[in-house]
Design a protein around this motif. Structure first.
Motif, PDB file in Angstrom:
ATOM      1  N   UNK A   1      23.384 -15.196 -63.531  1.00  0.00           N
ATOM      2  CA  UNK A   1      23.211 -13.751 -63.737  1.00  0.00           C
ATOM      3  C   UNK A   1      24.307 -12.979 -63.009  1.00  0.00           C
ATOM      4  N   UNK A   2      24.768 -11.885 -63.639  1.00  0.00           N
ATOM      5  CA  UNK A   2      25.832 -11.053 -63.063  1.00  0.00           C
ATOM      6  C   UNK A   2      25.255  -9.683 -62.694  1.00  0.00           C
ATOM      7  N   UNK A   3      25.687  -9.178 -61.539  1.00  0.00           N
ATOM      8  CA  UNK A   3      25.221  -7.858 -61.102  1.00  0.00           C
ATOM      9  C   UNK A   3      25.812  -6.783 -62.011  1.00  0.00           C
ATOM     10  N   UNK A   4      25.106  -5.668 -62.116  1.00  0.00           N
ATOM     11  CA  UNK A   4      25.541  -4.598 -63.021  1.00  0.00           C
ATOM     12  C   UNK A   4      26.895  -4.053 -62.616  1.00  0.00           C
ATOM     13  N   UNK A   5      27.125  -3.867 -61.324  1.00  0.00           N
ATOM     14  CA  UNK A   5      28.411  -3.327 -60.845  1.00  0.00           C
ATOM     15  C   UNK A   5      29.552  -4.278 -61.183  1.00  0.00           C
ATOM     16  N   UNK A   6      29.321  -5.585 -60.982  1.00  0.00           N
ATOM     17  CA  UNK A   6      30.356  -6.577 -61.306  1.00  0.00           C
ATOM     18  C   UNK A   6      30.665  -6.584 -62.802  1.00  0.00           C
ATOM     19  N   UNK A   7      29.633  -6.422 -63.624  1.00  0.00           N
ATOM     20  CA  UNK A   7      29.845  -6.394 -65.072  1.00  0.00           C
ATOM     21  C   UNK A   7      30.676  -5.179 -65.479  1.00  0.00           C
ATOM     22  N   UNK A   8      30.403  -4.012 -64.865  1.00  0.00           N
ATOM     23  CA  UNK A   8      31.167  -2.800 -65.183  1.00  0.00           C
ATOM     24  C   UNK A   8      32.630  -2.969 -64.776  1.00  0.00           C
ATOM     25  N   UNK A   9      32.855  -3.539 -63.577  1.00  0.00           N
ATOM     26  CA  UNK A   9      34.239  -3.754 -63.114  1.00  0.00           C
ATOM     27  C   UNK A   9      34.978  -4.704 -64.051  1.00  0.00           C
ATOM     28  N   UNK A  10      34.295  -5.747 -64.514  1.00  0.00           N
ATOM     29  CA  UNK A  10      34.922  -6.702 -65.440  1.00  0.00           C
ATOM     30  C   UNK A  10      35.300  -6.021 -66.749  1.00  0.00           C
ATOM     31  N   UNK A  11      34.412  -5.204 -67.290  1.00  0.00           N
ATOM     32  CA  UNK A  11      34.707  -4.503 -68.540  1.00  0.00           C
ATOM     33  C   UNK A  11      35.858  -3.505 -68.354  1.00  0.00           C
ATOM     34  N   UNK A  12      35.862  -2.785 -67.222  1.00  0.00           N
ATOM     35  CA  UNK A  12      36.947  -1.832 -66.967  1.00  0.00           C
ATOM     36  C   UNK A  12      38.295  -2.537 -66.855  1.00  0.00           C
ATOM     37  N   UNK A  13      38.328  -3.675 -66.179  1.00  0.00           N
ATOM     38  CA  UNK A  13      39.579  -4.423 -66.029  1.00  0.00           C
ATOM     39  C   UNK A  13      40.116  -4.867 -67.380  1.00  0.00           C
ATOM     40  N   UNK A  14      39.214  -5.386 -68.220  1.00  0.00           N
ATOM     41  CA  UNK A  14      39.642  -5.847 -69.544  1.00  0.00           C
ATOM     42  C   UNK A  14      40.133  -4.684 -70.401  1.00  0.00           C
ATOM     43  N   UNK A  15      39.450  -3.543 -70.361  1.00  0.00           N
ATOM     44  CA  UNK A  15      39.844  -2.401 -71.172  1.00  0.00           C
ATOM     45  C   UNK A  15      41.167  -1.805 -70.705  1.00  0.00           C
ATOM     46  N   UNK A  16      41.360  -1.696 -69.371  1.00  0.00           N
ATOM     47  CA  UNK A  16      42.624  -1.161 -68.867  1.00  0.00           C
ATOM     48  C   UNK A  16      43.787  -2.090 -69.200  1.00  0.00           C
ATOM     49  N   UNK A  17      43.524  -3.400 -69.172  1.00  0.00           N
ATOM     50  CA  UNK A  17      44.571  -4.351 -69.553  1.00  0.00           C
ATOM     51  C   UNK A  17      44.938  -4.180 -71.019  1.00  0.00           C
ATOM     52  N   UNK A  18      43.939  -3.971 -71.883  1.00  0.00           N
ATOM     53  CA  UNK A  18      44.212  -3.782 -73.309  1.00  0.00           C
ATOM     54  C   UNK A  18      45.021  -2.517 -73.550  1.00  0.00           C
ATOM     55  N   UNK A  19      44.654  -1.430 -72.859  1.00  0.00           N
ATOM     56  CA  UNK A  19      45.391  -0.171 -73.035  1.00  0.00           C
ATOM     57  C   UNK A  19      46.816  -0.282 -72.506  1.00  0.00           C
ATOM     58  N   UNK A  20      46.996  -1.034 -71.401  1.00  0.00           N
ATOM     59  CA  UNK A  20      48.337  -1.215 -70.860  1.00  0.00           C
ATOM     60  C   UNK A  20      49.232  -1.999 -71.802  1.00  0.00           C
ATOM     61  N   UNK A  21      48.673  -3.066 -72.422  1.00  0.00           N
ATOM     62  CA  UNK A  21      49.455  -3.850 -73.391  1.00  0.00           C
ATOM     63  C   UNK A  21      49.831  -3.001 -74.600  1.00  0.00           C
ATOM     64  N   UNK A  22      48.906  -2.175 -75.082  1.00  0.00           N
ATOM     65  CA  UNK A  22      49.178  -1.329 -76.237  1.00  0.00           C
ATOM     66  C   UNK A  22      50.245  -0.281 -75.894  1.00  0.00           C
ATOM     67  N   UNK A  23      50.161   0.315 -74.681  1.00  0.00           N
ATOM     68  CA  UNK A  23      51.141   1.306 -74.267  1.00  0.00           C
ATOM     69  C   UNK A  23      52.522   0.675 -74.133  1.00  0.00           C
ATOM     70  N   UNK A  24      52.592  -0.530 -73.594  1.00  0.00           N
ATOM     71  CA  UNK A  24      53.879  -1.218 -73.440  1.00  0.00           C
ATOM     72  C   UNK A  24      54.508  -1.513 -74.793  1.00  0.00           C
ATOM     73  N   UNK A  25      53.691  -1.892 -75.770  1.00  0.00           N
ATOM     74  CA  UNK A  25      54.215  -2.172 -77.121  1.00  0.00           C
ATOM     75  C   UNK A  25      54.792  -0.906 -77.754  1.00  0.00           C
ATOM     76  N   UNK A  26      54.101   0.215 -77.596  1.00  0.00           N
ATOM     77  CA  UNK A  26      54.586   1.483 -78.171  1.00  0.00           C
ATOM     78  C   UNK A  26      55.899   1.907 -77.514  1.00  0.00           C
ATOM     79  N   UNK A  27      55.973   1.800 -76.171  1.00  0.00           N
ATOM     80  CA  UNK A  27      57.189   2.178 -75.459  1.00  0.00           C
ATOM     81  C   UNK A  27      58.350   1.274 -75.845  1.00  0.00           C
TER      82      UNK A  27
END
Length: 819
Positions: free
Chosen positions: A157-183
């Motif tokens: 089982x994963x704590x709620x805070x840890x799950x939120x941090x994991x989702x935020x990390x994955x989403x920020x990584x996706x946005x960073x990759x997309x921004x780098x491709x556009x630039x």
């Protein structure tokens, strides 16, 4: 296939069958051992031609609609398959090896390596599809009830805070990759604009622009034309796969509805035939039955009177085991019938006396010294080479005669639409009705004979003494005790599933075990080099020893009995795949008696007896069945390692051997063992349990080439000219099929498959992944090969080769002396 084409194929098949039957009789004559090569050649050519005939009969049986012809074809198909198995046994005895070098015979008969493929009759799975469906449904229901299907490994089982941090990390990584491709795209456009401003804009007039466009277009057309010519040339010389295969897939998909329609017609005609059969039986019993009974009674009464007039007493009535009153109808005098009965009794007594003498000789032979054993071995070597009498040839002859008498002439003009022949049906049904009525008449006439003896001469009937049948002592078998007589099959079935001893086999076709045949086997044999079996040979042996025998009860009951097979080879050679393929092709149940799977189950001596008994009992009741033992050497360890003493891998050794001996012809149960280290086991116990040992060496160059090509195509990769498969096959020497599959799966990730259109595969991509894998070294393979040559069959082969070398050396010395 049309009806006319089927009839022509059937006619030509029987012409071939007649030629083969003419060749069978000379094969029974003994041949001196110096003519071993000629004897092997005759056997091999006969074996290959029977394989072709089996392929034809399988096609005919699958396409034929007429029900009476299908029954004859089924008998011929099973008989020819059985004869193939008999010839395989004769080849093993002649070659002293499980694999055979047939390249010279192929060349002389103008056949291709594809003709070596053992055809698996399609009715194996078609006729028991309903039974298989019910068994799979029951297995799925039991598994769902037990919960083994839905069981998944526990996820922490994963704590709620840890799950939120994991989702935020994955989403920020996706946005960073997309921004780098556009630039990156923006910078690329800015750089292109800057270069164009520095170099200046090029202006063309109308003629220059037209010439530039023509150059580009003509160059493109010429390059495409050259590429097409090159592709056609490479396909023609066989260096690239043909593009016609894609077109053939479309024709195969169109053929599937035709096959379904053909099978529907077969079912309709079979229902019509069964209805007509019941109707004919009823009409014969009602109309001709009373007349048949009276005729039989009159013939038997006449026989009573003639015997009494000749001998002065009434005869003894023949027993049902000797044929009953059928002996009286054979146009024989009473004296001849009486003599035949007495001769049969005397012959049975003689056979029993001979068996007792043989047993006494065997007991005396065991007490003799070893020196006499060597003499008997020398005498055996001096015997002639000969083929054992066949059990299937009489059946093939009977089927061939029935074809010539009934079906040789064109049939469709007489009975269009492939309907049954009512006259032939009536004749065949009349014989069956006569047989049923004869049993009833025999009971009545036995009673009448007793009354005649009492009324006429006060004679007391002397029952004919029949030889006692030694059912219990037959072949040294003892009657098996049923340890679970109070339990139903369903409860035993459920228990085996619960303990994971009965498993759901994966669907694997035998043809998926790919590999090429050995093209230079005869050349290597002439050069005094032992050719190693190829993957193609291994697949053929599994088809012969496993699939053909388990697929049909008629074939299994009469073919040479094989209860067990041992697959010996390094890891990654596909031993488990072959076990699953046998289960898939025959619809067999898979039981797992591996030492690791038995750990902690049914402890104690009685537990061992119970588990072996339950497995073999359920396997016989739900046949065909395959019992698999992985790491088979552990059951016969010379010394058990300390880390495995708790497992006690040798505990089923004795019970397993006893259970195997109780398997008889007709019990479609096959034990398959797999091992990578047979050197750790006792040779005597291992070879006594496993009747056939199939050695699986590393794949040769031809097999590796086919493996690379087929496995890449299975992953959805179209082999192009840029990918040098020949180089990959050369570099991967020493690697098994499992290694090659791992390397391909490591390279062909999802991202790499998406980029195939832009960047085709090259051979260098696989080298790094192959280098990370541990190959099968030559020393390991030589160790397995030395072990194989210490098996009983391997020892015979080595003795034969030494005798050949000694004979050649003797001939050389004699030539030198003559000079």
């Amino acid at each position: 296939m049309s009806e006319g084409a089927s009839q022509r194929l059937w006619d030509s098949s029987h012409v071939t069958l007649q030629e083969l039957l003419d060749r069978e009789q000379p094969l029974l004559e003994p041949v001196p051992k110096r003519d071993r090569q000629a004897f092997q050649y005759r056997l091999s050519s006969l074996y290959l031609r029977y394989l072709g005939l089996l392929r034809r009969f399988d096609t005919l049986y699958d396409r034929m609609v007429q029900p009476q012809k299908r029954r004859l074809l089924r008998r011929l198909l099973d008989s020819v398959a059985g004869r193939v198995l008999e010839l395989k046994e004769e080849l093993v005895r002649a070659d002293l090896c499980e694999t055979h070098c047939l390249d010279c015979v192929l060349q002389d008969l103008t056949l291709t390596p594809a003709d070596l493929e053992v055809p698996i009759p399609r009715y194996f799975l078609l006729e028991q599809s309903s039974v298989l469906r019910e068994q799979r449904l029951m297995l799925a229901q039991l598994l769902s009830r037990i919960g083994s299907v839905s069981l998944e490994p526990d996820v922490p089982a994963m704590h709620r805070t840890d799950a939120i941090i994991l989702l935020q990390t994955a989403e920020r990584a996706r946005q960073g990759q997309l921004r780098a491709t556009i630039m990156r795209e923006i910078r690329r456009e800015e750089e292109r604009d800057r270069k164009m401003r520095e170099d200046g804009w090029h202006t063309f007039n109308q003629s220059q622009a037209a010439i530039t466009i023509q150059k580009v277009w003509r160059g493109y057309l010429q390059r495409r034309r050259t590429q097409q010519d090159r592709q056609t040339e490479m396909e023609f010389i066989g260096m690239l796969p043909s593009r016609r295969k894609v077109e053939s897939l479309g024709s195969v998909s169109q053929a599937c509805p035709r096959e379904d329609a053909c099978r529907l017609r077969q079912m309709e005609k079979e229902e019509e035939f069964q209805a007509a059969l019941v109707k004919t039986q009823d009409s014969l019993k009602d109309i001709e039955g009373p007349v048949m009974k009276e005729q039989m009674k009159e013939q038997i009464r006449q026989w009573f009177i003639e015997c009494h007039a000749l001998t002065g007493r009434f005869p003894d009535y023949p027993d049902d085991s000797l044929g009953g009153s059928y002996l009286i109808y054979a146009d024989k005098t009473p004296e001849q019938v009486k003599m035949e009965l007495e001769m049969q009794v005397q012959e049975s007594k003689k056979k029993n006396q001979e068996k007792n003498k043989e047993k006494e000789k065997e007991k005396k032979g065991k007490k003799k010294k070893k020196g006499k054993g060597k003499k008997t071995r020398i005498e055996e070597d001096d015997t002639m080479l000969k083929v054992l009498p066949s059990k299937f040839i009489p059946m093939i002859n009977a089927g061939h005669e029935e074809y010539k008498n009934l079906w040789k002439n064109p049939y469709d003009s007489i009975h269009p639409g492939q309907s049954f022949d009512p006259e032939t049906l009536r004749v065949a049904t009349r014989k069956e009705v006569e047989q049923e009525l004869r049993v009833q008449v025999d009971e009545l006439m036995r009673q009448e004979l007793k009354n005649l003896r009492l009324a006429v001469g006060r004679e007391v009937g002397r029952p004919l003494k029949l030889p006692k049948k030694n059912t219990e002592k037959k072949a040294g078998k003892k009657k098996e005790k049923d340890l679970t007589s109070d339990r139903s099959v369903d409860s035993l079935f459920e228990e085996l599933i619960t303990l994971d001893l009965l498993k759901k086999s994966e669907t694997v076709a035998l043809k998926d075990y790919v590999g090429d045949c050995l093209y230079l086997g005869s050349t290597l044999s002439l050069a005094k080099k032992l050719p190693m079996p190829s993957l193609f040979d291994i697949r053929q042996n599994m088809a012969l020893y496993g699939v053909l025998r388990l697929g049909s009860s008629d074939i299994h009951s009469m073919a040479p009995l094989i209860r067990s097979i041992l697959l010996v080879g390094p890891s990654g050679m596909g031993k488990k795949m072959l076990v699953k393929a046998v289960c898939t092709e025959t619809g067999a149940n898979l039981f797992d008696l591996s030492p690791g799977n038995l750990q902690g189950k049914y402890p104690g001596k009685t537990g061992v007896q119970t588990i072996v008994h339950i497995v073999f009992k359920v396997a016989r009741l739900l046949q065909p069945s395959v019992i698999w033992i992985g790491n088979a050497e552990k059951n016969f360890y010379k010394t058990v390692p300390t880390e495995e003493q708790e497992m006690d891998p040798k505990r089923i050794k004795n019970d397993l051997t006893k259970a195997l001996r109780l398997l008889s012809p007709g019990d479609r149960v096959l034990l398959i063992g797999t091992t990578e280290r047979p050197q750790l086991a006792e040779m005597k116990g291992l070879c006594q349990t496993y009747e056939r040992v199939i050695f699986m060496p590393r794949p040769d160059y031809a097999s590796r080439y086919v493996l690379w090509k087929r496995m890449l195509e299975a992953q959805g990769v179209q082999v192009t000219q840029s990918l040098d498969i020949s180089a990959l096959a050369k570099v991967s020497e020493g690697y098994t099929a499992g290694h090659i599959l791992k390397a391909i799966q490591s390279v062909l990730t999802e991202q790499r498959l998406l980029r195939l259109a832009k960047r085709p595969l090259v051979a260098s991509e696989f080298l790094g992944h192959l280098a990370k894998l541990e190959p099968v070294y030559k020393e390991e393979e030589e160790s397995l090969r030395d072990w194989y040559f210490s098996t009983p069959l391997g020892k015979k082969m080595m003795r034969f080769m030494k005798a050949q070398e000694a004979q050649e050396a003797r001939l050389v010395k004699e030539k030198k002396k003559q000079k």
